[in-house]
Design a protein around this motif. Structure first.
Motif, mmCIF file in Angstrom:
data_model
loop_
_atom_site.group_PDB
_atom_site.id
_atom_site.type_symbol
_atom_site.label_atom_id
_atom_site.label_comp_id
_atom_site.label_asym_id
_atom_site.label_seq_id
_atom_site.Cartn_x
_atom_site.Cartn_y
_atom_site.Cartn_z
ATOM 1 N N ASN A 137 0.814 -1.222 0.000
ATOM 2 C CA ASN A 137 0.000 0.000 0.000
ATOM 3 C C ASN A 137 0.849 1.275 0.000
ATOM 4 N N GLU A 138 2.116 1.176 -0.415
ATOM 5 C CA GLU A 138 3.014 2.326 -0.364
ATOM 6 C C GLU A 138 3.323 2.905 -1.738
ATOM 7 N N VAL A 139 3.529 4.211 -1.767
ATOM 8 C CA VAL A 139 4.032 4.930 -2.945
ATOM 9 C C VAL A 139 5.346 5.587 -2.538
ATOM 10 N N PRO A 140 6.486 5.109 -3.023
ATOM 11 C CA PRO A 140 7.775 5.721 -2.651
ATOM 12 C C PRO A 140 7.930 7.114 -3.263
ATOM 13 N N TYR A 141 8.722 7.958 -2.593
ATOM 14 C CA TYR A 141 9.055 9.259 -3.163
ATOM 15 C C TYR A 141 10.512 9.596 -2.870
ATOM 16 N N HIS A 142 11.086 10.452 -3.736
ATOM 17 C CA HIS A 142 12.438 10.978 -3.557
ATOM 18 C C HIS A 142 12.415 12.452 -3.920
ATOM 19 N N ALA A 143 12.971 13.291 -3.083
ATOM 20 C CA ALA A 143 13.060 14.724 -3.345
ATOM 21 C C ALA A 143 14.540 15.106 -3.418
ATOM 22 N N VAL A 144 14.969 15.611 -4.581
ATOM 23 C CA VAL A 144 16.367 15.998 -4.781
ATOM 24 C C VAL A 144 16.548 17.416 -4.249
ATOM 25 N N VAL A 145 17.181 17.532 -3.094
ATOM 26 C CA VAL A 145 17.404 18.832 -2.467
ATOM 27 C C VAL A 145 18.674 19.483 -2.987
ATOM 28 N N GLY A 146 19.650 18.672 -3.334
ATOM 29 C CA GLY A 146 20.904 19.182 -3.877
ATOM 30 C C GLY A 146 21.562 18.140 -4.753
ATOM 31 N N GLY A 147 22.303 18.601 -5.764
ATOM 32 C CA GLY A 147 22.973 17.679 -6.663
ATOM 33 C C GLY A 147 22.039 17.156 -7.743
ATOM 34 N N SER A 148 22.389 16.004 -8.301
ATOM 35 C CA SER A 148 21.584 15.398 -9.361
ATOM 36 C C SER A 148 21.681 13.885 -9.260
ATOM 37 N N ALA A 149 20.783 13.201 -9.967
ATOM 38 C CA ALA A 149 20.753 11.742 -9.922
ATOM 39 C C ALA A 149 20.238 11.216 -11.244
ATOM 40 N N MET A 150 20.647 10.010 -11.589
ATOM 41 C CA MET A 150 20.147 9.323 -12.768
ATOM 42 C C MET A 150 19.237 8.195 -12.311
ATOM 43 N N LEU A 151 17.999 8.190 -12.836
ATOM 44 C CA LEU A 151 17.037 7.132 -12.527
ATOM 45 C C LEU A 151 17.009 6.159 -13.689
ATOM 46 N N GLU A 152 17.346 4.899 -13.419
ATOM 47 C CA GLU A 152 17.343 3.890 -14.474
ATOM 48 C C GLU A 152 15.921 3.582 -14.931
ATOM 49 N N ASP A 153 15.774 3.339 -16.225
ATOM 50 C CA ASP A 153 14.500 2.896 -16.787
ATOM 51 C C ASP A 153 14.451 1.378 -16.673
ATOM 52 N N PRO A 154 13.478 0.816 -15.918
ATOM 53 C CA PRO A 154 13.431 -0.643 -15.763
ATOM 54 C C PRO A 154 13.222 -1.376 -17.086
ATOM 55 N N ALA A 155 12.685 -0.660 -18.096
ATOM 56 C CA ALA A 155 12.476 -1.281 -19.404
ATOM 57 C C ALA A 155 13.721 -1.220 -20.271
ATOM 58 N N GLY A 156 14.795 -0.606 -19.742
ATOM 59 C CA GLY A 156 16.043 -0.563 -20.484
ATOM 60 C C GLY A 156 16.225 0.659 -21.355
ATOM 61 N N GLY A 157 15.339 1.637 -21.233
ATOM 62 C CA GLY A 157 15.453 2.862 -22.008
ATOM 63 C C GLY A 157 16.479 3.814 -21.428
ATOM 64 N N LYS A 158 16.489 5.030 -21.950
ATOM 65 C CA LYS A 158 17.450 6.030 -21.509
ATOM 66 C C LYS A 158 17.164 6.453 -20.073
ATOM 67 N N PRO A 159 18.196 6.524 -19.210
ATOM 68 C CA PRO A 159 17.968 6.959 -17.819
ATOM 69 C C PRO A 159 17.414 8.382 -17.769
ATOM 70 N N LEU A 160 16.649 8.672 -16.736
ATOM 71 C CA LEU A 160 16.072 9.994 -16.534
ATOM 72 C C LEU A 160 16.944 10.764 -15.554
ATOM 73 N N ARG A 161 17.359 11.970 -15.936
ATOM 74 C CA ARG A 161 18.186 12.787 -15.059
ATOM 75 C C ARG A 161 17.288 13.630 -14.157
ATOM 76 N N LEU A 162 17.534 13.552 -12.860
ATOM 77 C CA LEU A 162 16.809 14.331 -11.866
ATOM 78 C C LEU A 162 17.731 15.410 -11.331
ATOM 79 N N GLU A 163 17.250 16.645 -11.333
ATOM 80 C CA GLU A 163 18.041 17.783 -10.894
ATOM 81 C C GLU A 163 17.540 18.307 -9.549
ATOM 82 N N THR A 164 18.308 19.236 -8.965
ATOM 83 C CA THR A 164 17.892 19.881 -7.727
ATOM 84 C C THR A 164 16.498 20.489 -7.895
ATOM 85 N N GLY A 165 15.613 20.177 -6.976
ATOM 86 C CA GLY A 165 14.247 20.671 -7.045
ATOM 87 C C GLY A 165 13.260 19.677 -7.621
ATOM 88 N N ASP A 166 13.755 18.568 -8.190
ATOM 89 C CA ASP A 166 12.856 17.554 -8.747
ATOM 90 C C ASP A 166 12.338 16.637 -7.647
#
Length: 326
Positions: free
Chosen positions: A37-66
């Motif tokens: 019954n959970e929905v995970p969340y992540h808030a990028v306060v500083g820096g950046s991160a790459m989120l992998e596509d589980p289907a093997g597509g291009k990773p999504l870049r997350l920036e500060t504020g995302d």
């Protein structure tokens, strides 16, 4: 009442901030899936991160504020994008949350990680109307009033997370819950609102129909009735619902009714017939069939399955975060 306020009234949500990550490169996070019954969340306060596509597509870049929500509750992987083997992370328990750190170098990732718990069976219902992955951009005043509000709320969460303040845990959880509402508001008002309830509710001409279904679900709404509210033809309304929501107005109305019925059966001793009438069914037999089709059990079985009085349906055992900084 607006549709989003009504949704939260019908579908209780409780947010919880689980940990704050402070990582230098190279780093990697693997998480999920969480509880059903959970929905995970992540808030990028500083820096950046790459989120992998589980289907093997291009990773999504997350920036500060995302802010990333994962209504599909999948196992997911985030990393710094460099490709090097990650530095091991150390989890340091604080009074109000867990701090996860590594000894990496360079610009550090500052990430708030948590989840939203939704009372069943509404968690399943909500996932039918939200995209598996939702990203909104809270970039202060550059993104408009709603983005500025969301950025301010995340900043307040970050401030609470850096010290053991009195009432900090309660504050962090309450702010997490408010963040969920703000994220949905911001996403629904975006020009590129994702398909589902957010795109439907964000469409100015369809908004009257959405508000009517949420606020008067017991009324015997017909497609012509809803079309008149929106000043459009019946055919146009039906097409717009299918394009935006992927379902018909009748499907949405039934889901709203079943949500209300499940709540009523859980919290009151009213007869099944009384509950059926309260959510718009003149025939108890028709209500029984609809309820079993949507919930999977009969109203009587649903009532017997509910948690004993006084038990917290949102409770989750506190444990060491899994697969962080691996």
């Amino acid at each position: 009442m607006d549709w989003l306020s009504r949704l939260f009234e019908m579908m209780p949500v409780r947010g919880r901030l689980d940990l704050r990550c402070s990582y230098g490169a190279p780093w990697r996070i693997e998480q999920g899936p969480g509880e059903a019954n959970e929905v995970p969340y992540h808030a990028v306060v500083g820096g950046s991160a790459m989120l992998e596509d589980p289907a093997g597509g291009k990773p999504l870049r997350l920036e500060t504020g995302d802010i990333l929500l994962l209504p599909g509750n999948p196992r997911h992987v985030m990393h710094d994008g460099g490709g090097a083997r990650s530095r091991p992370a150390r989890n340091r328990p604080e009074l109000n949350l867990i701090i996860s750190e590594n000894a990496g170098k360079g610009a550090r990732l500052d990430l708030l990680c948590g989840h939203f718990a939704i009372a069943p069976p509404h968690d399943r219902l909500l996932r039918n109307y939200l995209p598996p992955r939702l990203v909104v951009h809270a970039r202060g005043h550059n993104g408009g009033e709603n983005a500025a509000q969301l950025a301010g709320l995340v900043a307040l969460m970050r401030g609470e997370s850096v010290g053991d303040h009195l009432g900090g845990r309660a504050m962090l959880n309450a702010l997490s819950t408010a963040m969920f509402a703000l994220v949905l508001r911001l996403a629904s008002e975006a020009e590129d609102a994702p398909p589902g309830l957010l795109a439907l509710a964000g469409h100015p001409r369809l908004a009257p129909a959405v508000a009517a279904l949420f606020n008067e679900p017991a009324r015997a709404w017909s497609l012509p009735d809803l079309a008149r509210l929106c000043n459009m033809s019946r055919a146009t309304l039906a097409r717009q619902f299918q394009e935006k929501l992927g379902r018909s107005a009748s499907d949405l109305l039934t889901d709203i009714r079943m949500t209300l019925a499940a709540n009523e059966l859980r919290t009151s001793s009213a007869s099944t017939g009384t509950v059926a009438e309260a959510v718009g069914y003149q025939s108890e037999a028709a209500f029984q069939r609809a309820f079993k089709s949507h919930i999977g059990v009969t109203p009587a079985q649903w009532r017997k399955m509910q948690e004993p009085p006084g038990r917290d349906i949102f409770a989750r055992a506190v444990s060491k975060p899994r697969d962080l900084g691996s």
